[in-house]
Scaffold this motif. Structure first.
Motif, PDB file in Angstrom:
ATOM      1  N   HIS A  67      -7.623 -19.158  21.266  1.00 34.46           N
ATOM      2  CA  HIS A  67      -8.538 -18.919  20.158  1.00 34.46           C
ATOM      3  C   HIS A  67      -7.776 -18.660  18.863  1.00 34.46           C
ATOM      4  CE1 HIS A  67     -12.528 -17.791  22.365  1.00 34.46           C
ATOM      5  NE2 HIS A  67     -12.141 -19.039  22.556  1.00 34.46           N
ATOM      6  N   SER A  68      -8.205 -19.310  17.788  1.00 35.43           N
ATOM      7  CA  SER A  68      -7.701 -18.962  16.464  1.00 35.43           C
ATOM      8  C   SER A  68      -8.372 -17.661  16.024  1.00 35.43           C
ATOM      9  CB  SER A  68      -8.004 -20.084  15.471  1.00 35.43           C
ATOM     10  OG  SER A  68      -9.405 -20.184  15.249  1.00 35.43           O
ATOM     11  N   LYS A  69      -7.850 -17.072  14.954  1.00 38.12           N
ATOM     12  CA  LYS A  69      -8.407 -15.801  14.474  1.00 38.12           C
ATOM     13  C   LYS A  69      -9.868 -15.960  14.062  1.00 38.12           C
ATOM     14  CE  LYS A  69      -4.691 -13.079  14.655  1.00 38.12           C
ATOM     15  NZ  LYS A  69      -3.988 -12.596  13.449  1.00 38.12           N
ATOM     16  N   SER A  70     -10.200 -17.064  13.399  1.00 38.15           N
ATOM     17  CA  SER A  70     -11.587 -17.252  12.954  1.00 38.15           C
ATOM     18  C   SER A  70     -12.518 -17.402  14.147  1.00 38.15           C
ATOM     19  CB  SER A  70     -11.704 -18.470  12.026  1.00 38.15           C
ATOM     20  OG  SER A  70     -11.397 -19.669  12.697  1.00 38.15           O
ATOM     21  N   GLU A  71     -12.048 -18.029  15.238  1.00 34.30           N
ATOM     22  CA  GLU A  71     -12.869 -18.125  16.441  1.00 34.30           C
ATOM     23  C   GLU A  71     -13.080 -16.758  17.067  1.00 34.30           C
ATOM     24  OE1 GLU A  71     -12.365 -22.106  18.864  1.00 34.30           O
ATOM     25  OE2 GLU A  71     -10.390 -21.277  18.384  1.00 34.30           O
ATOM     26  N   ALA A  72     -12.021 -15.960  17.128  1.00 33.63           N
ATOM     27  CA  ALA A  72     -12.129 -14.621  17.705  1.00 33.63           C
ATOM     28  C   ALA A  72     -13.123 -13.759  16.929  1.00 33.63           C
ATOM     29  CB  ALA A  72     -10.758 -13.958  17.743  1.00 33.63           C
ATOM     30  N   LEU A  73     -13.213 -13.998  15.605  1.00 33.13           N
ATOM     31  CA  LEU A  73     -14.146 -13.243  14.772  1.00 33.13           C
ATOM     32  C   LEU A  73     -15.577 -13.780  14.858  1.00 33.13           C
ATOM     33  CD1 LEU A  73     -11.887 -12.812  11.616  1.00 33.13           C
ATOM     34  CD2 LEU A  73     -12.699 -10.961  13.098  1.00 33.13           C
ATOM     35  N   GLY A  74     -15.751 -14.956  15.433  1.00 31.20           N
ATOM     36  CA  GLY A  74     -17.083 -15.530  15.585  1.00 31.20           C
ATOM     37  C   GLY A  74     -17.521 -16.441  14.468  1.00 31.20           C
ATOM     38  N   TYR A  75     -16.572 -16.875  13.607  1.00 30.94           N
ATOM     39  CA  TYR A  75     -16.925 -17.787  12.522  1.00 30.94           C
ATOM     40  C   TYR A  75     -17.273 -19.178  13.050  1.00 30.94           C
ATOM     41  CZ  TYR A  75     -15.484 -14.834   8.588  1.00 30.94           C
ATOM     42  OH  TYR A  75     -15.407 -13.848   7.648  1.00 30.94           O
ATOM     43  N   ASP A 104      -7.564 -12.158  10.003  1.00 30.39           N
ATOM     44  CA  ASP A 104      -8.074 -13.493   9.685  1.00 30.39           C
ATOM     45  C   ASP A 104      -6.995 -14.570   9.682  1.00 30.39           C
ATOM     46  OD1 ASP A 104     -11.076 -13.211   8.302  1.00 30.39           O
ATOM     47  OD2 ASP A 104      -9.858 -11.413   8.144  1.00 30.39           O
ATOM     48  N   MET A 105      -5.733 -14.168   9.542  1.00 26.84           N
ATOM     49  CA  MET A 105      -4.641 -15.126   9.350  1.00 26.84           C
ATOM     50  C   MET A 105      -3.894 -15.380  10.656  1.00 26.84           C
ATOM     51  SD  MET A 105      -4.854 -15.923   6.175  1.00 26.84           S
ATOM     52  CE  MET A 105      -6.556 -15.482   5.805  1.00 26.84           C
ATOM     53  N   ASP A 106      -3.675 -16.656  10.975  1.00 24.86           N
ATOM     54  CA  ASP A 106      -2.964 -17.024  12.198  1.00 24.86           C
ATOM     55  C   ASP A 106      -1.453 -17.111  11.998  1.00 24.86           C
ATOM     56  OD1 ASP A 106      -5.190 -17.833  14.224  1.00 24.86           O
ATOM     57  OD2 ASP A 106      -5.791 -18.779  12.345  1.00 24.86           O
ATOM     58  N   ILE A 107      -1.022 -17.567  10.843  1.00 26.85           N
ATOM     59  CA  ILE A 107       0.403 -17.769  10.575  1.00 26.85           C
ATOM     60  C   ILE A 107       0.715 -17.292   9.163  1.00 26.85           C
ATOM     61  CG2 ILE A 107       2.204 -19.525  10.202  1.00 26.85           C
ATOM     62  CD1 ILE A 107       1.042 -21.140  12.436  1.00 26.85           C
ATOM     63  N   ASN A 108       1.840 -16.610   9.019  1.00 27.21           N
ATOM     64  CA  ASN A 108       2.307 -16.187   7.704  1.00 27.21           C
ATOM     65  C   ASN A 108       3.358 -17.177   7.208  1.00 27.21           C
ATOM     66  OD1 ASN A 108       3.020 -14.763   5.394  1.00 27.21           O
ATOM     67  ND2 ASN A 108       4.488 -13.465   6.493  1.00 27.21           N
ATOM     68  N   CYS A 109       3.046 -17.867   6.112  1.00 27.27           N
ATOM     69  CA  CYS A 109       4.019 -18.766   5.487  1.00 27.27           C
ATOM     70  C   CYS A 109       4.735 -18.092   4.324  1.00 27.27           C
ATOM     71  CB  CYS A 109       3.339 -20.044   5.007  1.00 27.27           C
ATOM     72  SG  CYS A 109       2.627 -21.030   6.338  1.00 27.27           S
ATOM     73  N   GLY A 110       4.408 -16.827   4.072  1.00 22.84           N
ATOM     74  CA  GLY A 110       5.074 -16.109   2.997  1.00 22.84           C
ATOM     75  C   GLY A 110       6.553 -15.909   3.236  1.00 22.84           C
ATOM     76  N   ASP A 111       6.961 -15.934   4.526  1.00 28.03           N
ATOM     77  CA  ASP A 111       8.378 -15.724   4.812  1.00 28.03           C
ATOM     78  C   ASP A 111       9.236 -16.904   4.388  1.00 28.03           C
ATOM     79  OD1 ASP A 111       7.518 -17.417   6.821  1.00 28.03           O
ATOM     80  OD2 ASP A 111       7.910 -16.012   8.465  1.00 28.03           O
ATOM     81  N   TYR A 140     -13.244 -18.207   6.869  1.00 29.02           N
ATOM     82  CA  TYR A 140     -13.828 -19.507   7.207  1.00 29.02           C
ATOM     83  C   TYR A 140     -13.553 -19.828   8.667  1.00 29.02           C
ATOM     84  CZ  TYR A 140     -14.736 -24.518   7.266  1.00 29.02           C
ATOM     85  OH  TYR A 140     -15.226 -25.746   7.578  1.00 29.02           O
ATOM     86  N   GLY A 141     -14.532 -20.468   9.300  1.00 21.81           N
ATOM     87  CA  GLY A 141     -14.385 -21.027  10.637  1.00 21.81           C
ATOM     88  C   GLY A 141     -15.142 -22.330  10.686  1.00 21.81           C
TER      89      GLY A 141
END
Length: 504
Positions: free
Chosen positions: A482-490, A449-456, A426-427
């Motif tokens: 740029h966020s990951k979704s922006e870099a992907l063009g979403y 696609d993911m900017d931050i990992n909250c799994g830790d 999603y973007g």
């Protein structure tokens, strides 16, 4: 090693599996009677048929059959039915401590003439109706092909924001009013520097009527046209391209400047949720919201069907009884809305949510509400209504992410944080979307696609630390990273206004 588990409240009669619990494993003082997947629940005490299943110390459903300790607790033995919620109002409200402006965090934003601040600098092509969607896309494609944007480095792009409605609707009804607010909200979003509005001409959503409603005048940064009046597709595309070219030098004059974090309006979203969402990413985002509120900013919680069953926790935080009652009225509207459309509130969670460990909408809602942090609820808004309050607020939207986020952006959101457990693609142009993964597996599998990992958080990182990490990321993205979704063009296809009412 014994599989890791989490018990969220001493009152709970279930625990959550951090690791897979195999049949026969000794967990929480009981022997697992069946395999329990990651993120799913296991009973730790007997739960008789009809008794509540408790997680977060709250009711998430009722046993549809007797559940023995060690059993996997999910759809096969849990059901949902109505139960009374205690709507106490404003008892937990308090005056928020907001830092003086000179002590607030800052970001680099675009200060607009009306005082609002953008995090991006787009020129948008809006459409009054689906019939003009292709023409809007053709305009944007011509601008892209021409290479002219290379001459305007301060502009993030020209975006066609098209949709599937605009006609065959009651022009005096709720659906029309919702679309009208949404279009105006996007035209006035601080991330948008200029607008070309294009229609067909004979549609229900008339551009002239919309302009009259908001006092919109043709200007250097706003132009409108219809295909029928302009002379067809080719002539309208040419006219639109010329209007856009004239706007670009004006939009390019905007430059980033240092502004306080109080100018941020953060939209809160979750999608593709799982059993970890309410444990890791959502409370971490809530911690970031608490920081933002302390710095004078605004955060918008939404997705009304996904706070269903948790709304009584929000009414306690309402600044006034009136604000709390407005939220409850919205819940009742949704109960009626789903009933008359022969649905039920528990149609949500989705199959993916259930595969990730969420059993009922009550369970999903209790986790989703955690995105809103702990501060006082300062306002409740209808879909796409301009958000004017500072601090933590709520906007009535569907749970469907693109529709919900569209309402938030129309309300003024200039940055968005999106938690996901299963992994969401999603973007959200013109507003940058930051993705927060709830677990390590999804983050590693979808790292592009993911900017931050909250799994830790499951590995020992505190909610407070993760909240600060999210807040710092929001500031960087707001400043142009740029966020990951922006870099992907979403973002071009995710403008989805809420269509309410019959299509005629």
């Amino acid at each position: 090693m014994s599989p890791r588990i989490i018990r969220l409240s001493p009152a709970d009669n279930v625990v959550i599996a951090v690791d897979v619990i195999d049949t026969g494993a000794d967990v929480a003082g009981v022997k697992a009677a069946a395999r329990v997947p990651k993120g799913h629940k296991m009973a730790t005490t007997p739960i008789a048929k009809g008794e509540p299943v408790l997680k977060f110390g709250q009711i998430i459903g009722f046993a549809s059959s007797d559940i023995a300790p060690g059993q996997w607790v999910h759809e096969q033995n849990v059901e949902m039915h109505a139960f009374a919620r205690d709507y106490r109002f404003a008892e937990d409200a308090h005056n928020e401590v907001v830092l003086p402006v000179e002590q607030q965090a800052t970001f680099e934003g675009f200060r607009r003439a009306n005082g609002k601040v953008g995090t991006r600098n787009y020129v948008a092509i809006l459409t009054s109706v689906n019939c003009s969607a292709s023409v809007a896309r053709f305009m944007a494609q011509e601008i892209e092909r021409s290479g002219i944007l290379r001459d305007y480095p301060n502009i993030d792009g020209v975006i066609p924001l098209v949709h599937g409605g605009g006609c065959a609707l009651d022009v005096k009804g709720e659906g029309y009013e919702t679309l009208k607010r949404t279009q105006w909200g996007y035209a006035g979003n601080p991330n948008v520097a200029g607008v070309v509005m294009v229609g067909l001409g004979c549609e229900g959503f008339q551009i002239a009527r919309w302009k009259d409603a908001y006092g919109i005048q043709e200007s250097d940064t706003f132009r409108s046209m219809t295909i029928q009046e302009t002379g067809g597709t080719k002539k309208t595309v040419l006219a639109g391209v010329e209007a856009l070219k004239a706007m670009l030098p004006i939009a390019n004059q905007a430059k980033r400047e240092t502004v306080p974090a109080s100018e941020l309006m953060l939209a809160l979203q979750c999608g593709g949720s799982d059993g970890y969402s309410g444990i890791t990413a959502n409370p971490s985002l809530g911690a970031a919201v608490d920081i933002l509120v302390r710095h004078g900013g605004t955060a918008i919680l939404s997705e009304t069907p996904e706070i269903y069953g948790a709304e009584h926790l929000l009414t306690r935080r309402a600044a006034t009884r009136e604000i709390g009652e407005k939220l409850v009225d919205m819940i009742h509207w949704w109960e009626d809305y789903t009933s008359r459309n022969k649905m039920e509130m528990n149609n949500n969670p989705s199959p993916g949510n259930k595969a990730g460990g969420l059993t009922t909408i009550l369970e999903k809602s209790l986790g989703a509400a955690a995105k809103g942090g702990t501060t006082t609820l300062q306002g409740v808004y209808h879909y796409a209504e301009p958000v004017t309050a500072k601090g933590f607020v709520f906007m009535d939207t569907p749970g469907y992410d693109p529709v919900s986020a569209t309402g938030q952006v129309a309300g003024g959101a200039n940055v968005l944080a999106f938690t996901t457990g299963r992994g969401s693609a999603y973007g959200c142009k013109p507003t940058p979307s930051i993705k927060l993964a709830t677990n390590n597996d999804t983050y590693r599998r979808m790292t592009d696609d993911m900017d931050i990992n909250c799994g830790d958080v499951l590995d020992g990182i505190s909610i407070a630390e993760k909240g600060q990490e999210i807040f710092d990321k929001v500031l960087r993205v707001a400043s142009g990273e740029h966020s990951k979704s922006e870099a992907l063009g979403y973002g071009d296809a995710e403008f989805v206004p809420w269509q309410i009412g019959a299509t005629m």
